[in-house]
Scaffold this motif. Structure first.
Motif, PDB file in Angstrom:
ATOM      1  N   PRO A 158       0.814  -1.226   0.000  1.00 58.00           N
ATOM      2  CA  PRO A 158       0.000   0.000   0.000  1.00 58.00           C
ATOM      3  C   PRO A 158       0.848   1.277   0.000  1.00 58.00           C
ATOM      4  O   PRO A 158       0.866   2.050   0.956  1.00 58.00           O
ATOM      5  N   MET A 159       1.569   1.485  -1.107  1.00 59.41           N
ATOM      6  CA  MET A 159       2.403   2.676  -1.270  1.00 59.41           C
ATOM      7  C   MET A 159       2.298   3.154  -2.714  1.00 59.41           C
ATOM      8  O   MET A 159       2.392   2.365  -3.652  1.00 59.41           O
ATOM      9  N   VAL A 160       2.077   4.456  -2.881  1.00 53.92           N
ATOM     10  CA  VAL A 160       2.065   5.080  -4.202  1.00 53.92           C
ATOM     11  C   VAL A 160       2.945   6.327  -4.115  1.00 53.92           C
ATOM     12  O   VAL A 160       2.966   7.011  -3.093  1.00 53.92           O
ATOM     13  N   VAL A 161       3.647   6.610  -5.195  1.00 58.36           N
ATOM     14  CA  VAL A 161       4.649   7.673  -5.191  1.00 58.36           C
ATOM     15  C   VAL A 161       4.319   8.703  -6.258  1.00 58.36           C
ATOM     16  O   VAL A 161       3.996   8.354  -7.397  1.00 58.36           O
ATOM     17  N   TRP A 162       4.396   9.992  -5.887  1.00 57.87           N
ATOM     18  CA  TRP A 162       4.356  11.044  -6.902  1.00 57.87           C
ATOM     19  C   TRP A 162       5.768  11.185  -7.443  1.00 57.87           C
ATOM     20  O   TRP A 162       6.709  11.428  -6.695  1.00 57.87           O
ATOM     21  N   GLY A 163       5.935  11.024  -8.763  1.00 55.79           N
ATOM     22  CA  GLY A 163       7.276  11.126  -9.306  1.00 55.79           C
ATOM     23  C   GLY A 163       7.322  10.809 -10.781  1.00 55.79           C
ATOM     24  O   GLY A 163       6.325  10.904 -11.492  1.00 55.79           O
ATOM     25  N   ASN A 164       8.499  10.429 -11.219  1.00 56.21           N
ATOM     26  CA  ASN A 164       8.743  10.154 -12.631  1.00 56.21           C
ATOM     27  C   ASN A 164       8.734   8.647 -12.864  1.00 56.21           C
ATOM     28  O   ASN A 164       9.341   7.892 -12.104  1.00 56.21           O
ATOM     29  N   HIS A 165       8.038   8.210 -13.911  1.00 58.36           N
ATOM     30  CA  HIS A 165       7.976   6.787 -14.208  1.00 58.36           C
ATOM     31  C   HIS A 165       9.144   6.378 -15.094  1.00 58.36           C
ATOM     32  O   HIS A 165       9.436   7.023 -16.099  1.00 58.36           O
ATOM     33  N   THR A 166       9.816   5.288 -14.697  1.00 61.49           N
ATOM     34  CA  THR A 166      10.906   4.713 -15.475  1.00 61.49           C
ATOM     35  C   THR A 166      10.528   3.287 -15.843  1.00 61.49           C
ATOM     36  O   THR A 166      10.050   2.529 -14.998  1.00 61.49           O
ATOM     37  N   GLU A 167      10.741   2.933 -17.080  1.00 60.51           N
ATOM     38  CA  GLU A 167      10.376   1.595 -17.548  1.00 60.51           C
ATOM     39  C   GLU A 167      11.028   0.523 -16.673  1.00 60.51           C
ATOM     40  O   GLU A 167      12.227   0.557 -16.400  1.00 60.51           O
ATOM     41  N   GLY A 168      10.207  -0.422 -16.198  1.00 63.49           N
ATOM     42  CA  GLY A 168      10.715  -1.535 -15.419  1.00 63.49           C
ATOM     43  C   GLY A 168      10.760  -1.311 -13.923  1.00 63.49           C
ATOM     44  O   GLY A 168      11.076  -2.240 -13.174  1.00 63.49           O
ATOM     45  N   GLN A 169      10.433  -0.115 -13.457  1.00 60.89           N
ATOM     46  CA  GLN A 169      10.485   0.119 -12.008  1.00 60.89           C
ATOM     47  C   GLN A 169       9.391  -0.674 -11.304  1.00 60.89           C
ATOM     48  O   GLN A 169       8.368  -1.022 -11.896  1.00 60.89           O
ATOM     49  N   ARG A 170       9.609  -0.937 -10.013  1.00 60.49           N
ATOM     50  CA  ARG A 170       8.697  -1.796  -9.264  1.00 60.49           C
ATOM     51  C   ARG A 170       7.690  -1.009  -8.436  1.00 60.49           C
ATOM     52  O   ARG A 170       6.646  -1.543  -8.061  1.00 60.49           O
ATOM     53  N   HIS A 171       7.976   0.213  -8.068  1.00 57.20           N
ATOM     54  CA  HIS A 171       7.015   0.969  -7.272  1.00 57.20           C
ATOM     55  C   HIS A 171       6.014   1.686  -8.171  1.00 57.20           C
ATOM     56  O   HIS A 171       6.311   2.040  -9.305  1.00 57.20           O
ATOM     57  N   CYS A 172       4.823   1.853  -7.642  1.00 59.17           N
ATOM     58  CA  CYS A 172       3.715   2.454  -8.388  1.00 59.17           C
ATOM     59  C   CYS A 172       3.805   3.980  -8.311  1.00 59.17           C
ATOM     60  O   CYS A 172       3.908   4.547  -7.225  1.00 59.17           O
ATOM     61  N   VAL A 173       3.739   4.617  -9.466  1.00 62.78           N
ATOM     62  CA  VAL A 173       3.949   6.061  -9.552  1.00 62.78           C
ATOM     63  C   VAL A 173       2.747   6.747 -10.187  1.00 62.78           C
ATOM     64  O   VAL A 173       2.106   6.200 -11.082  1.00 62.78           O
ATOM     65  N   VAL A 174       2.472   7.946  -9.713  1.00 62.84           N
ATOM     66  CA  VAL A 174       1.593   8.883 -10.407  1.00 62.84           C
ATOM     67  C   VAL A 174       2.428  10.122 -10.689  1.00 62.84           C
ATOM     68  O   VAL A 174       3.109  10.627  -9.789  1.00 62.84           O
ATOM     69  N   GLY A 175       2.396  10.609 -11.906  1.00 64.96           N
ATOM     70  CA  GLY A 175       3.161  11.808 -12.224  1.00 64.96           C
ATOM     71  C   GLY A 175       2.974  12.216 -13.662  1.00 64.96           C
ATOM     72  O   GLY A 175       2.278  11.547 -14.439  1.00 64.96           O
ATOM     73  N   THR A 176       3.620  13.300 -14.020  1.00 66.66           N
ATOM     74  CA  THR A 176       3.530  13.846 -15.372  1.00 66.66           C
ATOM     75  C   THR A 176       4.625  13.252 -16.247  1.00 66.66           C
ATOM     76  O   THR A 176       5.677  12.845 -15.751  1.00 66.66           O
ATOM     77  N   ASP A 177       4.382  13.211 -17.543  1.00 64.25           N
ATOM     78  CA  ASP A 177       5.428  12.835 -18.496  1.00 64.25           C
ATOM     79  C   ASP A 177       6.402  14.011 -18.566  1.00 64.25           C
ATOM     80  O   ASP A 177       6.241  14.936 -19.361  1.00 64.25           O
TER      81      ASP A 177
END
Length: 343
Positions: A158-177
């Motif tokens: 139960p963790m979500v991160v505001w940030g930048n998405h990188t292909e293959g990362q394991r944590h769930c992110v919400v952010g802008t391109d």
């Protein structure tokens, strides 16, 4: 000596933090060990499992607690590994926190906020999620803590991160391109006549690095000189002075500035004016975020808008779904150029 052993034997182990303290490891290591993760070496895992058995703390008990504890509180943590003097009163943080508070309240949750300096607290995330005080956590910004967040994500859902998405990362992110946003900024500067571009901001944090890379993409495609990185901190006691120094050194050699945030762009406006350079006549300027300040500067700021309200809704929605046991994909929001008068 015997008294110490008796005291240890009487220790009550209710959370993974209690067990981690006994084992002399981080809560994240305990979580991964009890989940059978291969990232934990055999000796450490066996020690943790033995302590868990000794104190009646079963792996399924831990998992159940992480899934179903009901504190009614969501933790929101801001790690400042890249700039320890940055303040959470920063306009971006306050805007996002406001939307998050509204969204969490709508769903019946309270918000617990923490600002952490990872340099002085390496287990900042493990300790927070193992405290027993929160049902889940939202991390605002990856800072320089990408690997730490990845490691924790292996054993804590139960963790979500505001940030930048990188292909293959394991944590769930919400952010802008962010890379696309950087391209939009550079394209606007060039369309306005700028040919010698600079980036004002810190190119270390992932989001800013992606924005800078996007601007570089456009400069290279257009056959222009590489974008000049003018490394600038976000802490207000340093940013103005650093921008002034950059512009004294490079101001006459650049005609377009892409600022990593609207706050930095507003400071650029002030410094450019003080040095006798007009915007947009002498220097074109584009910010990033589209915070309220972007409409209040003179002249009003051209900026790349990220939908912070939609981001807050996405963070809460994905976190609640993960609390319900779902596996969720990251959410990448499209940026949008907001054209005003500085470019």
């Amino acid at each position: 000596m015997a008294g110490s052993e008796d005291k240890a034997a009487r220790t009550t182990v209710r959370t993974i933090t209690d067990l981690a303290r006994l084992a002399g490891v981080s809560p994240g290591t305990v979580s991964r060990a009890l989940a059978g993760k291969s990232l934990v070496n055999t000796r450490t895992r066996e020690k943790i499992e033995a302590l868990a058995r000794e104190h009646g703390f079963r792996p399924n008990q831990m998992a159940s607690g992480l899934r179903r504890q009901k504190t009614g509180v969501i933790g929101v943590v801001i790690p400042l590994g890249h700039d320890i003097r940055q303040q959470i009163s920063d306009s971006f943080f306050m805007t996002l926190l406001g939307f998050l508070a509204d969204e969490l309240t709508t769903h019946g949750y309270d918000l617990m906020l923490r600002r952490v300096v990872p340099e002085s607290d390496p287990d900042w995330l493990d300790r927070f999620i193992g405290s027993g005080m929160i049902d889940g956590v939202i991390v605002i910004g990856q800072s320089d803590q990408f690997e730490r967040i990845e490691e924790v994500a292996d054993g804590y859902r139960p963790m979500v991160v505001w940030g930048n998405h990188t292909e293959g990362q394991r944590h769930c992110v919400v952010g802008t391109d962010n890379r696309l946003g950087g391209r939009l900024a550079a394209e606007r500067l060039i369309a306005g006549g700028a040919r010698r571009l600079a980036f004002v901001g810190d190119t270390g944090p992932m989001e800013f690095a992606a924005r800078f890379a996007g601007a570089q993409d456009v400069a290279a495609r257009m056959g222009l000189p590489p974008v000049l990185p003018l490394v600038t901190h976000l802490s207000p006691d340093r940013a103005s002075e650093e921008i002034a120094q950059h512009l004294v050194q490079h101001g006459r050699a650049i005609d377009g500035i892409f600022a990593a945030t609207d706050t930095l762009a507003a400071l650029c406006l002030t410094v450019l004016r003080a040095q006798g350079l007009g915007v947009p006549d002498d220097v074109k300027l584009v910010g990033f975020d589209d915070l309220p300040i972007a409409r209040q500067t003179i002249p009003p700021l051209t900026t790349v808008r990220q939908d912070i309200a939609a981001g807050a809704r996405g963070l809460v929605d994905l976190l609640l779904r993960r609390l319900g046991g779902e596996t969720t994909e990251s959410l990448v929001l499209p940026p949008e150029l907001t054209l005003r008068e500085t470019a």
